[in-house]
Design an enzyme around this catalytic site. Structure first.
Site, PDB file in Angstrom:
ATOM      1  N   GLU A   1      -0.447   4.785  -0.522  1.00 18.06           N
ATOM      2  CA  GLU A   1      -1.274   5.922  -0.939  1.00 18.06           C
ATOM      3  C   GLU A   1       0.022   7.379  -0.773  1.00 18.06           C
ATOM      4  O   GLU A   1       0.411   7.679   0.176  1.00 18.06           O
ATOM      5  CB  GLU A   1      -2.323   6.498   0.360  1.00 18.06           C
ATOM      6  CG  GLU A   1      -3.293   5.416  -0.137  1.00 18.06           C
ATOM      7  CD  GLU A   1      -3.584   4.509   1.046  1.00 18.06           C
ATOM      8  OE1 GLU A   1      -2.435   3.565   1.184  1.00 18.06           O
ATOM      9  OE2 GLU A   1      -4.684   3.901   1.208  1.00 18.06           O
TER      10      GLU A   1
ATOM     11  N   LYS B   1      -2.063   0.285 -25.573  1.00 14.53           N
ATOM     12  CA  LYS B   1      -3.165  -0.138 -26.551  1.00 14.53           C
ATOM     13  C   LYS B   1      -1.755  -0.407 -27.296  1.00 14.53           C
ATOM     14  O   LYS B   1      -0.786  -0.898 -27.079  1.00 14.53           O
ATOM     15  CB  LYS B   1      -3.526   1.372 -26.879  1.00 14.53           C
ATOM     16  CG  LYS B   1      -5.095   0.921 -25.727  1.00 14.53           C
ATOM     17  CD  LYS B   1      -6.650   2.077 -26.102  1.00 14.53           C
ATOM     18  CE  LYS B   1      -7.235   1.587 -25.542  1.00 14.53           C
ATOM     19  NZ  LYS B   1      -7.907   2.858 -24.834  1.00 14.53           N
TER      20      LYS B   1
ATOM     21  N   TYR C   1       0.872  -1.177   0.003  1.00 15.10           N
ATOM     22  CA  TYR C   1       0.442   0.062   0.081  1.00 15.10           C
ATOM     23  C   TYR C   1       0.981   1.364  -0.223  1.00 15.10           C
ATOM     24  O   TYR C   1       2.195   1.077   0.195  1.00 15.10           O
ATOM     25  CB  TYR C   1      -0.900   0.753   1.260  1.00 15.10           C
ATOM     26  CG  TYR C   1      -2.091  -0.289   1.146  1.00 15.10           C
ATOM     27  CD1 TYR C   1      -2.781   0.488   0.262  1.00 15.10           C
ATOM     28  CD2 TYR C   1      -3.164  -0.567   1.744  1.00 15.10           C
ATOM     29  CE1 TYR C   1      -4.340   0.588  -1.018  1.00 15.10           C
ATOM     30  CE2 TYR C   1      -4.187  -1.423   1.162  1.00 15.10           C
ATOM     31  CZ  TYR C   1      -4.792  -0.872   0.304  1.00 15.10           C
ATOM     32  OH  TYR C   1      -6.370  -0.732   0.103  1.00 15.10           O
TER      33      TYR C   1
ATOM     34  N   ARG D   1      -2.076  -3.282 -18.401  1.00 18.55           N
ATOM     35  CA  ARG D   1      -3.142  -2.509 -18.064  1.00 18.55           C
ATOM     36  C   ARG D   1      -3.480  -0.852 -17.476  1.00 18.55           C
ATOM     37  O   ARG D   1      -2.499  -0.587 -16.372  1.00 18.55           O
ATOM     38  CB  ARG D   1      -4.548  -2.844 -18.577  1.00 18.55           C
ATOM     39  CG  ARG D   1      -4.488  -3.929 -18.318  1.00 18.55           C
ATOM     40  CD  ARG D   1      -6.249  -4.229 -18.363  1.00 18.55           C
ATOM     41  NE  ARG D   1      -7.146  -3.812 -19.257  1.00 18.55           N
ATOM     42  CZ  ARG D   1      -7.220  -4.002 -20.472  1.00 18.55           C
ATOM     43  NH1 ARG D   1      -6.970  -5.219 -21.247  1.00 18.55           N
ATOM     44  NH2 ARG D   1      -8.668  -3.165 -20.816  1.00 18.55           N
TER      45      ARG D   1
ATOM     46  N   ASP E   1      -7.118  12.918 -25.195  1.00 21.42           N
ATOM     47  CA  ASP E   1      -6.889  12.340 -25.050  1.00 21.42           C
ATOM     48  C   ASP E   1      -6.169  10.896 -25.999  1.00 21.42           C
ATOM     49  O   ASP E   1      -7.305  11.264 -27.423  1.00 21.42           O
ATOM     50  CB  ASP E   1      -8.113  11.587 -24.466  1.00 21.42           C
ATOM     51  CG  ASP E   1      -8.461  10.031 -24.112  1.00 21.42           C
ATOM     52  OD1 ASP E   1      -7.733   9.534 -24.279  1.00 21.42           O
ATOM     53  OD2 ASP E   1      -9.637   9.520 -23.679  1.00 21.42           O
TER      54      ASP E   1
ATOM     55  N   THR F   1      -4.335   6.185 -22.014  1.00 24.20           N
ATOM     56  CA  THR F   1      -3.790   4.482 -21.605  1.00 24.20           C
ATOM     57  C   THR F   1      -2.540   3.783 -21.384  1.00 24.20           C
ATOM     58  O   THR F   1      -1.586   5.018 -22.042  1.00 24.20           O
ATOM     59  CB  THR F   1      -4.884   3.735 -22.604  1.00 24.20           C
ATOM     60  OG1 THR F   1      -5.110   3.331 -23.965  1.00 24.20           O
ATOM     61  CG2 THR F   1      -6.054   3.702 -21.585  1.00 24.20           C
TER      62      THR F   1
HETATM   63  N1  DSN Z   1     -12.143  -0.147 -24.366  1.00 22.89           N
HETATM   64  C1  DSN Z   1     -11.707   0.921 -25.503  1.00 22.89           C
HETATM   65  C2  DSN Z   1     -11.201   1.142 -26.403  1.00 22.89           C
HETATM   66  O1  DSN Z   1     -11.472  -0.361 -27.017  1.00 22.89           O
HETATM   67  O2  DSN Z   1     -11.078   2.078 -27.691  1.00 22.89           O
HETATM   68  C3  DSN Z   1     -11.446   2.253 -24.634  1.00 22.89           C
HETATM   69  O3  DSN Z   1     -11.982   2.107 -23.463  1.00 22.89           O
END
Ligand code: DSN
Length: 428
Positions: free
Chosen positions: A72, A245, A70, A251, A216, A242
């Site tokens: 925080e 991707k 932990y 993730r 974003d 994110t």
């Molecule tokens: N689920 C993601 C996507 O497939 O683009 C976005 O959050």
């Protein structure tokens, strides 16, 4: 080839380790499911544009003992003791994030891209404020204003779309809406927009109406850090992404800015505003991801992702399919079934039966529901990590065509081709 596919030995070592790890688990019931998923990932062609396969180092960090801690707070300012090592983990990852994105401040604690966006809303807005974002059928994300999301429930949402014919962003429309509704925040970014985003023009519009600009870049961050898409800085006040991707990390989410005052507000919004203890195992893996993404090999990988996406688009177009905007400039494309009997949902299910994984998707001016949809989103980040090359995109397009063109027909021949491709490029 990716940095860890370059040596076959490394690749084998990973397969072996993963297999051994799960076989050795005490909870055999759960191990069986993990092994089954491992096999599914091996045996299917993964075209979901938001997915990827991480390196062995990232897998090891995510599976590490850091999950026990932990912490925080932030490095040097934690609420619990025993944080001397996780402080170093997080500080190293922060420095790498700042260096990779060329910015002054990075919060790498958000558990996901959605939470990264929510932290920005909490930091910059009050309930009832107006947000101008991209509509979902044009390619926007749930958190950019969909009625079912917190954003849609707590804020006044105004949505921009794309031009009805070109399917490209209509900046005149964005400007008009901004002037009419005077949003406090404008969001540029998308989950299924296959073209280049003009951050500079968005900032000009934001300045004209006194709005913050949030970029974003969840989908395109891998392209941005390798110079395959224009950079959101210095245009955006805040950037979210994110890490799993095209960036090919674990993730999770991140929030970046160059403004100290905003950085302080964002830190407070992430913790204690939204989240409790950060996932230190994931933060370590994010740090590894930022290092991997700064290598020449990663840049070469992203070039191949874009080449493969363009090749897949061409191969589908040659077989008579229509693509939203007529093609792609990035890692994804959206097949448009508008006016045909096939829905996105039916196409997704039909392809699943031949071990090709993709997702249904809305298209501009979609006449079908969000459940059915008229589109199919395809991305090449994951298959490129496996080593697929442009010539393989033609085989994939042929498999897709064979299946969608003969929905009632036998699936064996297509499955055989999919199997052959997956065996040619085994997952490490
Ligand atoms: N689920 C993601 C996507 O497939 O683009 C976005 O959050």
């Amino acid at each position: 080839m990716t940095q860890w596919q370059n040596t076959e030995q490394q690749g084998h070592a990973v397969t072996h380790n993963i297999g051994l790890m799960h076989h050795a688990m005490m909870d055999q019931e759960m191990a069986n499911f993990i092994n089954a998923e491992n096999k599914r990932q091996q045996d299917h062609i993964e075209l979901i544009a938001s997915e990827n396969f991480v390196s062995r180092d990232i897998l090891m960090a995510v599976g590490s003992i850091l999950t026990n801690k932990y912490a925080e707070g932030y490095p040097g300012k934690r609420y619990y003791g025993g944080c001397e090592y996780v402080d170093q983990v997080e500080q190293l990852a922060i420095e790498r994030a700042k260096s990779l994105f060329g910015c002054g401040f990075a919060n790498i604690q958000p558990h996901s891209g959605s939470q990264a966006n929510q932290a920005v809303f909490l930091a910059l807005l009050n309930p009832g404020d107006t947000i101008l974002g991209m509509s979902m059928d044009a390619g926007g994300h749930l958190t950019h204003g969909a009625k079912v999301s917190l954003t849609g429930k707590w804020f006044n949402i105004v949505s921009y779309g794309v031009h009805p014919v070109s399917h490209r962003l209509d900046m005149d429309q964005v400007r008009d809406l901004a002037k009419k509704h005077r949003p406090k925040l404008i969001i540029v970014g998308a989950s299924s927009y296959p073209r280049v985003l003009n951050f500079k023009e968005f900032r000009e519009i934001a300045d004209e109406v006194g709005a913050f600009l949030l970029a974003d870049v969840a989908h395109i961050s891998g392209l941005i850090v390798t110079g395959h898409h224009p950079h959101p800085f210095p245009h955006a006040h805040v950037v979210t992404s994110t890490t799993h991707k095209t960036l090919r990390g674990p993730r999770g989410g991140i929030v970046l800015t160059n403004e100290e005052g905003l950085a302080k507000k964002i830190d407070g919004a992430v913790f204690p505003g939204l989240q409790g203890g950060p996932l230190m195992h994931v933060i370590a893996a994010k740090g590894i991801c930022f290092k991997e993404a700064s290598t020449p090999e990663f840049s070469h990988y992203i070039r191949s992702v874009c080449d493969n996406s363009a090749a897949l688009g061409r191969a589908l177009t040659q077989r008579g399919y229509h693509l939203v905007s007529g093609g792609t400039d990035n890692h994804l494309l959206v097949v448009d079934f508008s006016g045909s009997a096939l829905s996105g949902q039916a196409a997704q299910q039909a392809l699943e039966a031949v071990r090709i994984t993709a997702n249904k998707n809305g298209v501009p001016n979609d006449q079908r529901s969000y459940v059915q949809t008229s589109g199919l989103r395809l991305g090449t980040a994951a298959v490129t990590t496996r080593g697929f090359m442009a010539a393989d995109m033609d085989i994939i397009a042929q498999c897709i065509h064979q299946r969608l063109n003969d929905l009632g027909g036998p699936v064996d021949a297509v499955i055989k081709q999919v199997q052959a491709l997956c065996r040619t490029y085994p997952l490490q």
